[in-house]
Design an enzyme around this catalytic site. Structure first.
Site, PDB file in Angstrom:
ATOM      1  N   ALA A 169      49.179  29.510  50.913  1.00  0.00           N
ATOM      2  CA  ALA A 169      48.675  30.316  52.029  1.00  0.00           C
ATOM      3  C   ALA A 169      47.848  31.488  51.506  1.00  0.00           C
ATOM      4  CB  ALA A 169      49.842  30.835  52.867  1.00  0.00           C
ATOM      5  N   HIS A 170      46.863  31.877  52.294  1.00  0.00           N
ATOM      6  CA  HIS A 170      46.033  33.059  52.041  1.00  0.00           C
ATOM      7  C   HIS A 170      45.283  32.988  50.710  1.00  0.00           C
ATOM      8  CE1 HIS A 170      48.152  34.587  55.501  1.00  0.00           C
ATOM      9  NE2 HIS A 170      49.307  34.467  54.851  1.00  0.00           N
ATOM     10  N   ARG A 171      44.917  31.778  50.308  1.00  0.00           N
ATOM     11  CA  ARG A 171      44.185  31.535  49.067  1.00  0.00           C
ATOM     12  C   ARG A 171      44.950  32.001  47.825  1.00  0.00           C
ATOM     13  NH1 ARG A 171      39.868  29.422  48.145  1.00  0.00           N
ATOM     14  NH2 ARG A 171      39.298  30.771  46.421  1.00  0.00           N
ATOM     15  N   LEU A 172      46.270  32.015  47.905  1.00  0.00           N
ATOM     16  CA  LEU A 172      47.102  32.352  46.752  1.00  0.00           C
ATOM     17  C   LEU A 172      47.486  31.059  46.036  1.00  0.00           C
ATOM     18  CD1 LEU A 172      49.376  35.068  48.404  1.00  0.00           C
ATOM     19  CD2 LEU A 172      47.376  35.424  46.935  1.00  0.00           C
ATOM     20  N   HIS A 173      46.483  30.212  45.824  1.00  0.00           N
ATOM     21  CA  HIS A 173      46.702  28.892  45.231  1.00  0.00           C
ATOM     22  C   HIS A 173      47.272  29.002  43.820  1.00  0.00           C
ATOM     23  CE1 HIS A 173      44.259  27.914  48.608  1.00  0.00           C
ATOM     24  NE2 HIS A 173      43.121  28.265  48.038  1.00  0.00           N
TER      25      HIS A 173
END
Length: 192
Positions: A169-173
């Site tokens: 989520a939220h580009r916290l890949h």
């Protein structure tokens, strides 16, 4: 958690085979010609182990010519159902004659005949011409086993790097990068 990228790939691939609705073995294959001009297409993974990742093709195709001129390639798997991808970069080597013969023998007969009928990647005047060539090969090999054409075989991508990407989520890949060294594999993380 594993520190062996091949074991991790096998785990992810098994999960993809259980969840992907269509072709979990589909992978983007990127090559470049002698001048460095890139091209990419989808091919199917036909085998993998600690030596690398195998696909088959016509050596006289565009990809075959590019790999002959520049024996480096990159692979990309995207498993949308799992929100994961795997990137692989490495050198190319040809599979053994025995491996190629065994895989070719396992293919559907019409796929074997198509390998004889197709001048892969070359211009085709009409679909009817290709279908006619296919029918010629069907008649040629009627009642006998179809041998592997001399121009058709496999390549193995021997990885130097393998990256495992997981969506968060939220580009916290999460990006795990395995790099081959003289002593085995080292692992690190990349910013998303």
């Amino acid at each position: 958690m594993t520190d062996n990228p091949h074991a991790l790939f096998e785990q992810w691939y098994a999960e993809a085979k259980a969840s992907e609705p269509n072709d979990p073995s589909a992978m983007a294959l990127a090559t470049a010609d002698a001048e460095g001009r890139p091209s990419v297409r989808m091919v199917l993974l036909k085998g993998h182990d600690d030596r690398g990742f195998v696909f088959y093709t016509n050596y006289q195709s565009r990809k075959g010519a590019e790999l002959a001129a520049n024996p480096q390639a990159a692979l990309g798997f995207h498993w949308k159902s799992l929100r994961r991808q795997v990137r692989i970069e490495g050198r190319i080597e040809c599979v053994s004659t025995e491996e190629a013969d065994a895989y070719f023998a396992s293919r559907a007969r019409d796929s074997q005949l198509s390998a004889w009928a197709s001048d892969q990647s070359r211009p085709l005047a009409s679909r009817a011409l290709f279908e006619s060539r296919f029918e010629e090969q069907r008649q040629r090999f009627e009642g006998q086993l179809v041998p592997r054409p001399p121009h058709w075989s496999g390549y193995r991508v021997v990885p130097d790097v393998i990256e495992f990407w997981s969506d968060r989520a939220h580009r916290l890949h999460e990006r795990r990068l395995f790099s081959r060294t003289a002593g085995g594999w080292t692992e690190g993380l990349l910013y998303p």
